[in-house]
Design a protein around this motif. Structure first.
Motif, PDB file in Angstrom:
ATOM      1  N   SER A 188      -8.679   6.069  -2.127  1.00  0.00           N
ATOM      2  CA  SER A 188      -7.933   5.151  -2.991  1.00  0.00           C
ATOM      3  C   SER A 188      -6.912   4.352  -2.186  1.00  0.00           C
ATOM      4  O   SER A 188      -6.617   4.657  -1.024  1.00  0.00           O
ATOM      5  N   ILE A 189      -6.367   3.328  -2.870  1.00  0.00           N
ATOM      6  CA  ILE A 189      -5.222   2.565  -2.363  1.00  0.00           C
ATOM      7  C   ILE A 189      -4.120   2.689  -3.403  1.00  0.00           C
ATOM      8  O   ILE A 189      -4.375   2.522  -4.606  1.00  0.00           O
ATOM      9  N   TRP A 190      -2.885   2.968  -2.962  1.00  0.00           N
ATOM     10  CA  TRP A 190      -1.784   3.120  -3.906  1.00  0.00           C
ATOM     11  C   TRP A 190      -0.504   2.531  -3.330  1.00  0.00           C
ATOM     12  O   TRP A 190      -0.393   2.284  -2.123  1.00  0.00           O
ATOM     13  N   PHE A 191       0.452   2.269  -4.235  1.00  0.00           N
ATOM     14  CA  PHE A 191       1.785   1.875  -3.806  1.00  0.00           C
ATOM     15  C   PHE A 191       2.439   3.065  -3.096  1.00  0.00           C
ATOM     16  O   PHE A 191       2.429   4.189  -3.601  1.00  0.00           O
ATOM     17  N   PHE A 213      -1.998   3.792  -8.495  1.00  0.00           N
ATOM     18  CA  PHE A 213      -3.184   3.351  -7.783  1.00  0.00           C
ATOM     19  C   PHE A 213      -3.535   1.914  -8.141  1.00  0.00           C
ATOM     20  O   PHE A 213      -3.370   1.472  -9.280  1.00  0.00           O
ATOM     21  N   ILE A 214      -4.025   1.178  -7.150  1.00  0.00           N
ATOM     22  CA  ILE A 214      -4.501  -0.177  -7.408  1.00  0.00           C
ATOM     23  C   ILE A 214      -6.009  -0.301  -7.181  1.00  0.00           C
ATOM     24  O   ILE A 214      -6.612  -1.294  -7.577  1.00  0.00           O
ATOM     25  N   TRP A 215      -6.639   0.715  -6.553  1.00  0.00           N
ATOM     26  CA  TRP A 215      -8.091   0.634  -6.292  1.00  0.00           C
ATOM     27  C   TRP A 215      -8.620   2.012  -5.924  1.00  0.00           C
ATOM     28  O   TRP A 215      -7.921   2.825  -5.321  1.00  0.00           O
ATOM     29  N   LEU A 224      -7.760  -4.123   1.102  1.00  0.00           N
ATOM     30  CA  LEU A 224      -8.415  -3.435   2.217  1.00  0.00           C
ATOM     31  C   LEU A 224      -9.605  -4.285   2.655  1.00  0.00           C
ATOM     32  O   LEU A 224     -10.499  -4.564   1.848  1.00  0.00           O
ATOM     33  N   ILE A 225      -9.631  -4.692   3.919  1.00  0.00           N
ATOM     34  CA  ILE A 225     -10.654  -5.622   4.378  1.00  0.00           C
ATOM     35  C   ILE A 225     -11.355  -5.099   5.617  1.00  0.00           C
ATOM     36  O   ILE A 225     -10.790  -4.347   6.402  1.00  0.00           O
TER      37      ILE A 225
END
Length: 784
Positions: free
Chosen positions: A64-67, A77-79, A133-134
Motif C-alpha cells: 500500500s501507499i499511505w500518508f 491509505f491512498i492506494w 508510485l511510478i
C-alpha cells in the motif's frame, strides 16, 4: 559402505551448488521488498508518503501507499496493489525485475499482482512527493504509475477518468472491494452507485432528476474529476464544490468510505487528526445499500445510523443488520386475509409496480391487494397531487422526518406487529484472517542443509533399489499418457490450475457474448488463452458443444484447443495464445497489415471454413464469422476461433438443419436469419464476404439497429463504385483502404473483391461454396 560414501559425496556437492544457483536466479531482479522486514519501505522525498506492506489482519498483508504517520498511529491509505488478494506474512515479496515488471508474490509460491509492464532498460521505482508510485525509464518515460489505478482515494494532483473508478472498502477494517463506486456513467455524468451482489442502483445525483436539473452537463467527452490543494472539487460534468476550509493549502484526500459516502478529509501536518471538510451526504441514510431488504435506515446526529426491520420482520443475521430482514409470517394471496400498518415518514426507493396519480387511499390499497407479491405501498402528497406506489421489493428504505408521507406495510390481518429498533449498528467491524497455511521456514542454515542431506540420501538409495522398476513404469506411463492425448486431443484442467495460470484471472485479452478471455501461462510453460464462459441458462450446452467440436477438428487455419475445465459452476476452455490478437484489433489500430497479409488472411480463413463445411468428419457451420473471431499468430497467419455458436450439419439433410434460435452477430448475419429461411453453410459464406469487404475498404462495420443498415451501405457502396465508369482510376483502387501502403497486384485484388461481392448476394444458392472460393483465389498467381 562405498556406495553410501559416493552417494553422500554427490549430494554434498549438489547442496554446495545451491547458493550459486539461487544467486543466478535472483540476478534477474533489480531489488525486492520483504513483508517480514518492517524497514523495507519506500518514502517520498518530502516525507509525506510511505509505501510498503500493511498488516490488514491476521497474517494478511497488502502492499500500500499511505500518508506518513508516527509509529503506532492509524494509517490513511491512498492506494493498495492487492486489496482483494492479500498475501501471507511469511515469504511474501514485492520485486522489481530486470525486464521492467513489478511483481507481488505470495509466500514465494504464486504471483498475485503485477504491473504487467516491460522495459528495454532497467527502470526505477520512485514514490513521488504527491504520492504517485511510478516506474521510470530513462529519467523521463513513465512506464507505469499508481495514479492510473486508484482504489478508494484521490489526492491532489491525481485525476479520476472514465477509465477508472473509486470503489469503497467493505468495512473500516476490511480493505477489499466493497459495493459502492464513484464513476463516470455513459452519459458523461459523475455518479455514485450501489452495486451489490443482487441489486444495483444509482443514488447520486438523485436518480429521479435529469442531469440538467441538478446542474450537470452531459456534453463533455473528457470525463475527469480532481481535487486541488486549495480544497476545490472539480468535475468535467460541470459539478464543482468547495471544502469548508477552501483556500488553505493543506494535506487533503478524497475518499469513498465503506458507508458509501464520499468525503474530503483535511489536516495541516502529518500526525494530526483528519477533519471532514466536505461530504456528498450530510445524512448517511441517503446512500443506497447501507441497510438490507425489508428494513429502514434511521439516522440520528448523535447516535449515527441504525437499521430497523419492518414490523413483522426479523434480522437475517443477528450480528449484522446491514444484510436485511426476513418475514416472520406467511402472507396469503387472498386480499381479505391482508391488512396494512402505517409507518409515518417511511420511504422505499425503487421497484414500484406502477405509479398511480390522483387516486384515493382506498384505491391505492386495492391496487396493492390485487398483486400477490405486493409487500406494501407508499402514499403521499407532493403539494400538487396524491401519488401511489405499490412495491414488490422493499430496498433502500429511509425513515426520515423530512419525508412527507408514509409507507403502509402489508401484514396478515391477525398480526400485531410494531416497529422495533435493534441495538445493532450497520457498520460491523470484523478482523480479516488469511485462511492459507504455509510451512514455516527454518532460520538455521545448518539445520536446513542437514535435513536436505538426510532426505536426499534416503531418496537416492530408494531410487537406486527400484531403478529398473521406476524406469519401466515411467516408460509405460508416458506411453499411456501419449496414447490418451492422441486419442482425445486435449486434457481436463482443474479450476485451481487455471486460476494460478492466469494469476487470478487478471490479464483480460478479449471478451464477447459467451465469456471473457484471459492470458495465462500453463505449468509446462506454454502461453495460453483461457476463455471463462459466462454463467447463463444454456451455458453448459454451449460449452459441451464447443469442446466436442474443437476437440475433433485439426486444421492449420483453425484455433488449437489444449484442454477445458468443467468443475462445479465453472466452464473454461484453454486455447493456444495468438500473439497478434484478432483481425478486428489489427484493423481498428491501423497496424501494418499490408495487402499481401490481408490477401493471405482472406485465403487462410477460406481454407479453414472449407474444412469445417466439407472436410471434417462432421460438417460444421460456424454461424458467427466476424473479425473478432479470426485470430492472427506471430506470422499473421489466420486461425478461425470461437465455435460457441457452431452447429453440426446433418449430411443426409443439408437443406434443413434445425436451429432453435438466431445465431451470430448483427451486421454479419445472412438474410436467411431475418426471413426465417433454411440455414445452410451459405450463412458462413455471407459473413465471410462482409469480413473481406471490411479488410479491403478499411471501413469499420458497426451496426446500431436490427435493420443491418451499415452492412447494407457497405455492400451497396462497393457495388456502386464497381459500376461507375472512370478511365483514369480503376474501381478497385477507389474502394481500397487508403491507409494501407505498399504495392499490390491489381488482378488479384479485383478477384478478391469480386468473390466477396458474390458471397454477399441475397440469394444463398448464388453464393459460391468455401471450397470454390479457395479454388478461385489459388487460380490467380500473386505478384508483389
Amino acid at each position: 559402505m562405498a556406495f553410501q560414501t559416493s552417494s553422500s559425496l554427490l549430494i554434498i556437492l549438489f547442496v554446495s551448488a545451491l547458493p550459486s544457483l539461487c544467486l543466478s536466479s535472483s540476478s534477474n531482479n533489480l531489488f525486492s521488498l520483504s513483508v517480514e522486514n518492517p524497514e523495507h519501505v519506500i518514502k517520498s522525498r518530502n516525507g509525506n508518503f510511505t509505501a510498503g506492506f500493511y498488516d490488514a489482519g491476521e497474517n494478511a498483508f497488502a502492499f500500500s501507499i499511505w500518508f506518513t504517520e508516527p509509529r503506532g498511529q492509524n494509517l490513511s491509505f491512498i492506494w493498495m496493489a492487492n486489496r482483494d488478494v492479500l498475501v501471507n506474512g511469511k515469504g511474501s515479496t514485492l520485486t522489481l525485475r530486470s525486464n521492467g515488471n513489478l511483481v507481488l508474490n505470495d509466500a514465494g509460491q504464486v504471483d498475485v499482482w503485477s504491473t504487467n509492464t516491460t522495459s528495454l532498460k532497467p527502470p526505477q521505482l520512485i514514490l513521488k512527493d504527491d504520492g504517485n508510485l511510478i516506474l521510470l525509464e530513462d529519467s523521463n518515460h513513465v512506464v507505469w504509475q499508481s495514479f492510473d489505478f486508484p482504489t478508494d482515494t484521490l489526492v491532489p494532483g491525481q485525476r479520476l477518468t472514465r477509465h477508472a473508478s473509486l470503489v469503497s472498502s467493505k468495512s473500516q477494517t476490511d480493505p477489499s472491494s466493497g459495493f459502492h463506486k464513484l464513476f463516470f456513467d455513459n452519459d458523461n455524468v459523475l455518479r455514485l452507485v450501489y452495486d451489490g451482489p443482487e441489486l444495483s442502483s444509482i443514488y447520486w445525483p438523485p436518480p429521479w432528476f435529469q442531469p440538467w436539473q441538478v446542474g450537470r452537463s452531459t456534453f463533455n467527452a473528457s470525463r475527469f474529476v480532481f481535487l486541488n490543494l486549495d480544497g476545490e472539487f472539480i468535475s468535467s460534468d460541470n459539478f464543482t464544490s468547495e471544502t469548508s476550509d477552501y483556500g488553505l493549502v493543506l494535506q487533503r484526500r478524497l475518499t469513498i468510505d465503506s458507508d458509501g459516502n464520499v468525503r474530503v478529509y483535511s489536516r495541516r501536518h502529518w500526525g494530526e487528526k483528519w477533519d471532514v471538510s466536505w461530504q456528498a451526504f450530510s445524512a448517511g441514510c441517503n446512500v443506497h445499500g447501507v441497510c438490507g431488504e425489508n428494513s429502514f435506515c434511521k439516522y440520528e446526529p448523535y447516535t449515527g445510523r441504525t437499521c430497523l426491520c419492518l414490523p413483522g420482520y426479523k434480522l437475517k443475521d443477528e450480528s449484522d443488520s446491514s444484510v436485511g430482514c426476513q418475514p416472520e409470517f406467511n402472507l396469503s394471496c387472498n386480499p381479505e386475509d391482508s391488512g396494512f400498518l402505517h409507518i409515518p415518514n417511511g420511504d422505499f426507493y425503487g421497484y414500484d409496480q406502477g405509479t398511480y396519480l390522483n387516486v384515493t387511499f382506498d384505491e391505492c390499497k386495492k391496487e396493492c391487494l390485487k398483486l400477490c407479491n405486493c409487500k406494501g405501498f407508499q402514499y403521499s402528497h407532493d403539494g400538487y397531487q396524491f401519488k401511489c406506489y405499490p412495491k414488490t421489493l422493499l430496498v433502500n428504505g429511509n425513515l426520515s422526518p423530512a419525508f412527507v408521507g408514509g409507507f403502509h406495510v402489508r401484514l396478515p390481518n391477525s398480526s400485531s406487529f410494531s416497529l422495533q429498533e435493534p441495538d445493532i449498528k450497520c457498520e460491523i467491524v470484523k478482523a480479516i484472517k488469511l485462511e492459507r497455511v504455509y510451512v514455516s521456514r527454518h532460520d538455521s542454515v545448518f539445520v536446513k542443509v542437514l535435513l536436505w542431506v538426510v532426505l536426499a540420501i534416503g531418496v537416492f538409495e530408494f531410487a537406486c533399489i527400484f531403478l529398473f522398476w521406476c524406469l519401466t513404469w515411467k516408460k509405460s506411463s508416458k506411453q499411456q499418457t501419449y496414447d490418451h492425448l492422441t486419442g482425445t486431443g486435449f486434457r481436463k484442467y482443474s479450476y485451481s490450475e487455471l486460476k494460478e495460470a492466469t494469476r487470478g484471472f487478471r490479464e483480460e485479452i478479449g471478451r464477447g457474448a459467451g465469456g471473457i478471455v484471459y492470458k495465462g501461462v500453463l505449468k509446462d510453460g506454454r502461453v495460453a488463452a483461457i476463455k471463462r464462459l459466462n454463467e447463463a441458462n444454456q451455458i453448459e450446452s454451449e460449452f459441451l458443444a464447443e469442446v466436442n467440436l474443437i476437440g475433433r477438428l485439426n486444421h492449420m487455419n483453425l484455433i488449437d484447443m489444449w484442454g477445458y475445465c468443467a468443475e462445479g459452476k465453472y466452464r473454461m476452455l484453454v486455447y493456444e495464445y495468438m500473439e497478434n490478437g484478432s483481425l478486428a484489433e489489427n484493423l481498428e489500430s491501423n497496424k501494418s497489415l499490408d495487402w499481401r497479409k490481408r490477401y493471405e488472411i482472406a485465403l487462410g480463413t477460406a481454407r479453414g471454413l472449407a474444412y469445417l463445411h466439407e472436410e471434417c468428419l462432421e460438417w460444421v457451420l460456424h454461424c458467427d464469422i466476424k473479425p473478432q473471431n479470426i485470430l492472427l499468430d506471430s506470422d499473421y497467419k489466420p486461425k478461425v476461433a470461437d465455435f460457441g455458436l457452431s452447429k453440426l450439419q446433418n449430411r443426409n439433410d443439408l437443406n434443413n438443419p434445425s436451429f432453435s434460435r438466431i445465431r451470430g452477430t448483427r451486421g454479419y448475419m445472412a438474410p436467411e436469419w431475418v426471413f426465417n429461411l433454411p440455414i445452410t453453410s451459405k450463412v458462413d459464406v455471407y459473413s465471410y464476404g462482409i469480413v473481406v469487404l471490411e479488410m479491403i475498404t478499411g471501413k469499420s462495420l458497426r451496426v446500431d439497429g436490427p435493420d443491418h443498415s451499415h452492412q447494407g451501405r457497405l455492400v451497396t457502396w462497393v457495388r456502386e463504385k464497381r459500376n461507375e465508369g472512370d478511365g483514369m482510376v480503376s474501381w478497385v483502387e477507389r474502394i481500397m483502404d487508403p491507409t494501407v501502403e505498399g504495392s499490390f497486384d491489381m488482378k488479384t485484388m479485383e478477384v478478391l473483391v469480386t468473390v466477396a461481392l458474390q458471397c454477399v448476394v441475397e440469394d444463398r444458392d448464388a453464393r459460391p461454396s468455401m471450397s470454390r472460393i479457395v479454388e478461385m483465389f489459388q487460380s490467380h498467381e500473386i505478384e508483389y
